[in-house]
Design an enzyme around this catalytic site. Sequence first.
Site, PDB file in Angstrom:
ATOM      1  N   ALA A  82       0.844  -1.202   0.000  1.00  0.00           N
ATOM      2  CA  ALA A  82       0.000   0.000   0.000  1.00  0.00           C
ATOM      3  C   ALA A  82       0.875   1.246   0.000  1.00  0.00           C
ATOM      4  O   ALA A  82       2.070   1.181   0.294  1.00  0.00           O
ATOM      5  CB  ALA A  82      -0.912   0.025   1.228  1.00  0.00           C
ATOM      6  N   THR A 125      -7.660  -0.773   7.991  1.00  0.00           N
ATOM      7  CA  THR A 125      -6.988   0.085   8.963  1.00  0.00           C
ATOM      8  C   THR A 125      -7.978   0.813   9.856  1.00  0.00           C
ATOM      9  O   THR A 125      -9.102   1.132   9.424  1.00  0.00           O
ATOM     10  CB  THR A 125      -6.115   1.125   8.239  1.00  0.00           C
ATOM     11  OG1 THR A 125      -5.628   2.096   9.184  1.00  0.00           O
ATOM     12  CG2 THR A 125      -6.907   1.880   7.177  1.00  0.00           C
ATOM     13  N   GLU A 127      -7.752   3.768  10.560  1.00  0.00           N
ATOM     14  CA  GLU A 127      -7.914   5.123  10.009  1.00  0.00           C
ATOM     15  C   GLU A 127      -9.251   5.266   9.286  1.00  0.00           C
ATOM     16  O   GLU A 127      -9.697   6.383   9.021  1.00  0.00           O
ATOM     17  CB  GLU A 127      -6.764   5.451   9.064  1.00  0.00           C
ATOM     18  CG  GLU A 127      -5.425   5.682   9.741  1.00  0.00           C
ATOM     19  CD  GLU A 127      -5.339   7.005  10.500  1.00  0.00           C
ATOM     20  OE1 GLU A 127      -6.065   7.950  10.119  1.00  0.00           O
ATOM     21  OE2 GLU A 127      -4.553   7.080  11.457  1.00  0.00           O
ATOM     22  N   TYR A 149      -5.983   8.544   2.475  1.00  0.00           N
ATOM     23  CA  TYR A 149      -5.572   7.179   2.807  1.00  0.00           C
ATOM     24  C   TYR A 149      -6.743   6.406   3.407  1.00  0.00           C
ATOM     25  O   TYR A 149      -7.056   5.281   2.983  1.00  0.00           O
ATOM     26  CB  TYR A 149      -4.405   7.217   3.787  1.00  0.00           C
ATOM     27  CG  TYR A 149      -4.048   5.882   4.398  1.00  0.00           C
ATOM     28  CD1 TYR A 149      -3.362   4.913   3.676  1.00  0.00           C
ATOM     29  CD2 TYR A 149      -4.400   5.588   5.724  1.00  0.00           C
ATOM     30  CE1 TYR A 149      -3.037   3.693   4.236  1.00  0.00           C
ATOM     31  CE2 TYR A 149      -4.079   4.371   6.294  1.00  0.00           C
ATOM     32  CZ  TYR A 149      -3.399   3.427   5.553  1.00  0.00           C
ATOM     33  OH  TYR A 149      -3.081   2.217   6.117  1.00  0.00           O
ATOM     34  N   LYS A 153      -8.672   3.167   1.706  1.00  0.00           N
ATOM     35  CA  LYS A 153      -8.735   1.890   2.414  1.00  0.00           C
ATOM     36  C   LYS A 153     -10.184   1.456   2.655  1.00  0.00           C
ATOM     37  O   LYS A 153     -10.494   0.257   2.682  1.00  0.00           O
ATOM     38  CB  LYS A 153      -7.987   2.008   3.746  1.00  0.00           C
ATOM     39  CG  LYS A 153      -6.473   1.930   3.623  1.00  0.00           C
ATOM     40  CD  LYS A 153      -6.018   0.514   3.296  1.00  0.00           C
ATOM     41  CE  LYS A 153      -4.537   0.314   3.457  1.00  0.00           C
ATOM     42  NZ  LYS A 153      -4.125  -1.077   3.247  1.00  0.00           N
TER      43      LYS A 153
END
Length: 343
Positions: A82, A125, A127, A149, A153
């Site tokens: 990634a 993730t 996040e 990001y 994801k």
Amino acid sequence: MKKALITGINGQDGAYLAKHLIDQGYKVIGADRRRVDSLSWRLKRLGVDDEVEHIYLDLLEFSNIFSVIRKHQPTEIYNLGAQSFVAASFDQPILTADIDAIGPLRILEAIRVIDPSIKFYQASTSEMFGLVTSSPQSEETAFYPRSPYGVAKLYAHWIVKNYRESYGIYACSGILFNHESPFRGLEFVTKKITNHVAKMHLGNKTPLVLGNLDAKRDWGFAADYIEGMHLMLQQEQADDYVLATGTSKSIREFVEMSFNFINKEVRWEGEGVNEKGFDAKTNEILVEVSKEFFRPAEVHELKGDYSKAQKELGWQPKTDLKKLVGLMMEYDIERQKEEVKLV
């Protein structure tokens, strides 16, 4: 013999996962978009570099992905490759989306066409939670990503569900909260902290410069987390799981633990960008704050609920944060000593 294809083989997670799978009797194929000997230092330090079959694979190139999967016929694919730096995603949002969102889709589409029995793991993730709506965060918590990001994801996370439900592919996502180790890259704040504190321990007087000290994260040990990744692909039914420690600490606290390891106590003065950390004994400036390291949209606190993984996978974290910081500090001090000798 089971055969695993790992993208991002030269990263922290890729190296730990490769060792774990080799210890389990797997044949491991390690994929990276380029092959430079210096990149595999993590695998070398774990003593498994020679046991990994290294290949080229670029998540931007479907024909490359397709030919690799068709040639090697893996039984399991772990997509750890990634563009993994949150800050960089604000500067390169389109590239981040192409690698982190469409990259996994390219792999899933190749699996669908070549062999739908291949099991697929996607590195999701924490996040994705971003501006959290409840705490702690579980598999049922609403997502609200706060960076390109996180958004990329999240697309990958949902396309995994879509292929699982639409085509019956054994595809799952591990929603991993922050996981660190001595092998963490210098681009990550935890490694930036321990590496710099190690330098200060050996005589460097330059203060450590950071961004938001109040941001809180759920930090675990990467070597614990890759065991959870493997377990996800060994179940009867594919599903998604949170891996976390269930505790949250601020960057400020991580800094204090790192300095405590070298017997320094930090005294904080000031607020915001004017805040500084001083050595409580000598008044030497240890830490400064800079706007440069603040995100355009901040994620204030992440804390995971791993109860589903504990119940269904039998997984739980083994390493607390104090021990993890100690492992990172010991490693970075020794590495700094080695570099000094080379000079």
